[in-house]
Design a protein around this motif. Structure first.
Motif, short mmCIF file in Angstrom:
data_model
loop_
_atom_site.label_atom_id
_atom_site.label_comp_id
_atom_site.label_asym_id
_atom_site.label_seq_id
_atom_site.Cartn_x
_atom_site.Cartn_y
_atom_site.Cartn_z
N THR A 71 -3.08 15.03 0.78
CA THR A 71 -1.62 14.91 0.70
C THR A 71 -1.09 15.77 -0.44
OG1 THR A 71 -1.77 12.64 1.54
CG2 THR A 71 0.30 13.27 0.49
N VAL A 72 -1.77 15.75 -1.59
CA VAL A 72 -1.37 16.60 -2.72
C VAL A 72 -1.47 18.08 -2.33
CG1 VAL A 72 -2.13 17.40 -4.99
CG2 VAL A 72 -1.86 14.96 -4.56
N LEU A 73 -2.52 18.46 -1.65
CA LEU A 73 -2.69 19.86 -1.26
C LEU A 73 -1.62 20.29 -0.27
CD1 LEU A 73 -6.58 20.02 -1.00
CD2 LEU A 73 -5.14 21.19 -2.70
N ASP A 74 -1.25 19.42 0.65
CA ASP A 74 -0.16 19.75 1.57
C ASP A 74 1.15 19.94 0.82
OD1 ASP A 74 -1.84 19.65 3.75
OD2 ASP A 74 -1.25 17.63 4.38
N ASP A 75 1.39 19.08 -0.17
CA ASP A 75 2.61 19.19 -0.96
C ASP A 75 2.58 20.46 -1.80
OD1 ASP A 75 5.12 18.03 -1.61
OD2 ASP A 75 4.33 17.33 -3.52
N LEU A 76 1.43 20.79 -2.36
CA LEU A 76 1.29 22.02 -3.13
C LEU A 76 1.54 23.24 -2.26
CD1 LEU A 76 0.48 23.44 -5.79
CD2 LEU A 76 -1.90 23.29 -5.02
N ASP A 77 1.03 23.21 -1.04
CA ASP A 77 1.26 24.31 -0.09
C ASP A 77 2.75 24.50 0.14
OD1 ASP A 77 0.97 26.28 1.82
OD2 ASP A 77 -0.04 25.01 3.28
N SER A 91 3.75 8.80 -6.43
CA SER A 91 2.94 7.85 -5.66
C SER A 91 1.66 8.45 -5.14
CB SER A 91 3.75 7.26 -4.50
OG SER A 91 3.99 8.24 -3.50
N PHE A 92 1.62 9.78 -4.96
CA PHE A 92 0.34 10.36 -4.55
C PHE A 92 -0.19 11.39 -5.54
CE2 PHE A 92 3.68 12.30 -1.86
CZ PHE A 92 3.55 13.65 -2.13
N TRP A 93 0.66 12.03 -6.32
CA TRP A 93 0.13 12.98 -7.32
C TRP A 93 -0.58 12.25 -8.45
CZ3 TRP A 93 -0.21 18.28 -7.90
CH2 TRP A 93 0.37 19.06 -6.88
N ALA A 112 0.83 -1.20 0.00
CA ALA A 112 0.00 0.00 0.00
C ALA A 112 0.87 1.25 0.00
CB ALA A 112 -0.92 0.01 1.21
N PRO A 113 0.44 2.31 -0.69
CA PRO A 113 1.23 3.54 -0.73
C PRO A 113 1.50 4.08 0.67
CG PRO A 113 -0.56 3.62 -2.33
CD PRO A 113 -0.79 2.40 -1.50
N ALA A 114 2.71 4.60 0.87
CA ALA A 114 3.12 5.07 2.19
C ALA A 114 2.23 6.21 2.70
CB ALA A 114 4.58 5.52 2.14
N TYR A 115 1.69 7.04 1.79
CA TYR A 115 0.91 8.19 2.25
C TYR A 115 -0.35 7.77 2.99
CZ TYR A 115 -2.92 7.90 -1.16
OH TYR A 115 -4.03 7.51 -1.85
N ILE A 171 -5.59 27.43 0.37
CA ILE A 171 -4.42 27.59 -0.49
C ILE A 171 -4.67 28.67 -1.54
CG2 ILE A 171 -3.02 26.44 -2.25
CD1 ILE A 171 -3.24 23.89 -0.59
N ALA A 172 -5.84 28.65 -2.15
CA ALA A 172 -6.16 29.66 -3.16
C ALA A 172 -6.08 31.06 -2.59
CB ALA A 172 -7.56 29.40 -3.74
N GLU A 173 -6.61 31.24 -1.39
CA GLU A 173 -6.60 32.56 -0.76
C GLU A 173 -5.19 32.95 -0.31
OE1 GLU A 173 -8.78 34.98 2.92
OE2 GLU A 173 -9.30 32.89 2.50
N LYS A 174 -4.47 32.00 0.24
CA LYS A 174 -3.13 32.26 0.78
C LYS A 174 -2.15 32.72 -0.29
CE LYS A 174 0.52 29.87 3.43
NZ LYS A 174 0.86 28.57 4.08
N TYR A 175 -2.24 32.12 -1.48
CA TYR A 175 -1.25 32.39 -2.53
C TYR A 175 -1.82 33.16 -3.72
CZ TYR A 175 1.44 28.99 0.13
OH TYR A 175 2.10 28.33 1.13
N GLY A 176 -3.07 33.53 -3.68
CA GLY A 176 -3.65 34.30 -4.77
C GLY A 176 -3.52 33.60 -6.11
N THR A 177 -3.96 32.34 -6.18
CA THR A 177 -3.75 31.54 -7.37
C THR A 177 -4.75 31.84 -8.50
OG1 THR A 177 -5.12 29.79 -6.43
CG2 THR A 177 -2.74 29.65 -6.06
#
Length: 320
Positions: free
Chosen positions: A302-308, A289-291, A96-99, A190-196
């Motif tokens: 997990t992807v959102l944490d990595d994007l952050d 493995s998670f993206w 199973a994936p580690a994440y 994330i959208a608000e924090k970084y103005g994406t």
């Protein structure tokens, strides 16, 4: 709600369907015949009727031993607290994936996602099997002889819809909706924090002789869009598009993410992209493995944490 983009070919459906159309509870001690001819009930003896790609199937109201054949099914089940006894893996040896965390470490492999083993599945004596029509259609009757079996239509459907089906099969639609609410809230942060808003992002997966670009209805693409980005327009072939290395500049975006098995490997970014580094000022490697394979509520977070993390370290997307 998740944002939509022009040209998106699949509509994101809500997690819950009308109860009368999806679920019926019967307190029958021995279980009911499903559409494939098998019978089964959980510890309580109660069953529910679940509508899915193969029709309707009576499943245990409280399944105890679940086998899953898709990453989104494994992720969603673990996120809902129903750790499967068995799962098909893209790499059975790796497990199973580690994440997914320690709770998934003991999940038994039952073959690969494209080719699960009915024999290994039967040996686990499951009371519910989850699979996919597009991949496992030829196995449906055999699987149904083992345990009540519920099939998604295709792994290419919007992943949020597939999360909903898994939740219905497991009897926890409310839990799934809560997980997706948390996911959407994290996107908004994330959208608000970084103005994406107004910025573009493109996920690229290098293969042997092509670059695969992922579109807005893919797992990663929809998550980037949920976080405020827009995917550059292409003539998508369902959820993605394969291009030759000579066309690497077609991957250009404000943020370009290249998947890798080892994000620290300097060779992870293919030469066709490295040689055009001026066109990719914000180029980052991300964990495949998670993206790519981390489809589901836990993978999404997990992807959102990595994007952050990536945006926090970026010169172009400093927090406002």
């Amino acid at each position: 709600m998740l944002p939509t983009t022009p040209g998106r070919r699949a509509r994101l459906l809500p997690l819950a369907l009308p109860a009368a159309a999806v679920l019926a509870v019967s307190a029958c001690g021995g279980g009911s015949e499903d559409s494939g001819g098998s019978a089964g009930a959980g510890a309580s003896g109660e069953t529910r009727t679940v509508e899915h790609a193969r029709g309707e199937t009576e499943v245990p109201a409280d399944p105890q031993k679940v086998v899953v054949l898709e990453p989104v099914q494994l992720d969603t089940a673990v996120a809902l607290g129903t750790v499967p006894v068995g799962a098909a893996m893209f790499d059975e040896a790796a497990g199973a994936p580690a994440y997914l965390g320690e709770e998934a470490a003991d999940v038994q492999g039952v073959g690969t996602v494209p080719e699960p083993s009915v024999e290994k599945i039967a040996a686990l004596e499951p009371d519910l099997i989850l699979g996919t029509e597009s991949r496992h259609s030829a196995l449906y009757d055999r699987l149904s002889d083992v345990a009540p079996t519920v099939f998604m239509e295709t792994q290419a459907d919007p992943w949020q819809d597939n999360v909903g089906l898994v939740a219905r099969a497991l009897g926890d639609e409310e839990g799934a909706e809560s997980l997706m609410d948390d996911y959407r809230a994290r996107c908004g942060e994330i959208a608000e924090k970084y103005g994406t808003e107004g910025m573009t992002a493109q996920l690229v997966r290098p293969r042997d002789d092509v670059l695969t670009l992922y579109g807005p209805t893919s797992f990663a693409g929809s998550t980037l869009e949920c976080a405020g980005f827009t995917t550059p327009e292409h003539d998508w072939e369902d959820i993605s598009l394969d291009i030759s290395p000579e066309r690497a500049l077609e991957a250009e975006a404000d943020l370009v993410l290249v998947t890798a098995d080892d994000v620290d490997d300097p060779e992870a970014v293919p030469p066709s992209v490295r040689e055009n580094e001026d066109a990719f000022p914000e180029l980052h490697t991300v964990d495949r493995s998670f993206w790519i394979a981390g489809v589901g509520p836990k993978g999404g977070m997990t992807v959102l944490d990595d994007l952050d993390r990536i945006l926090e370290e970026s010169d172009s997307f400093s927090a406002g």
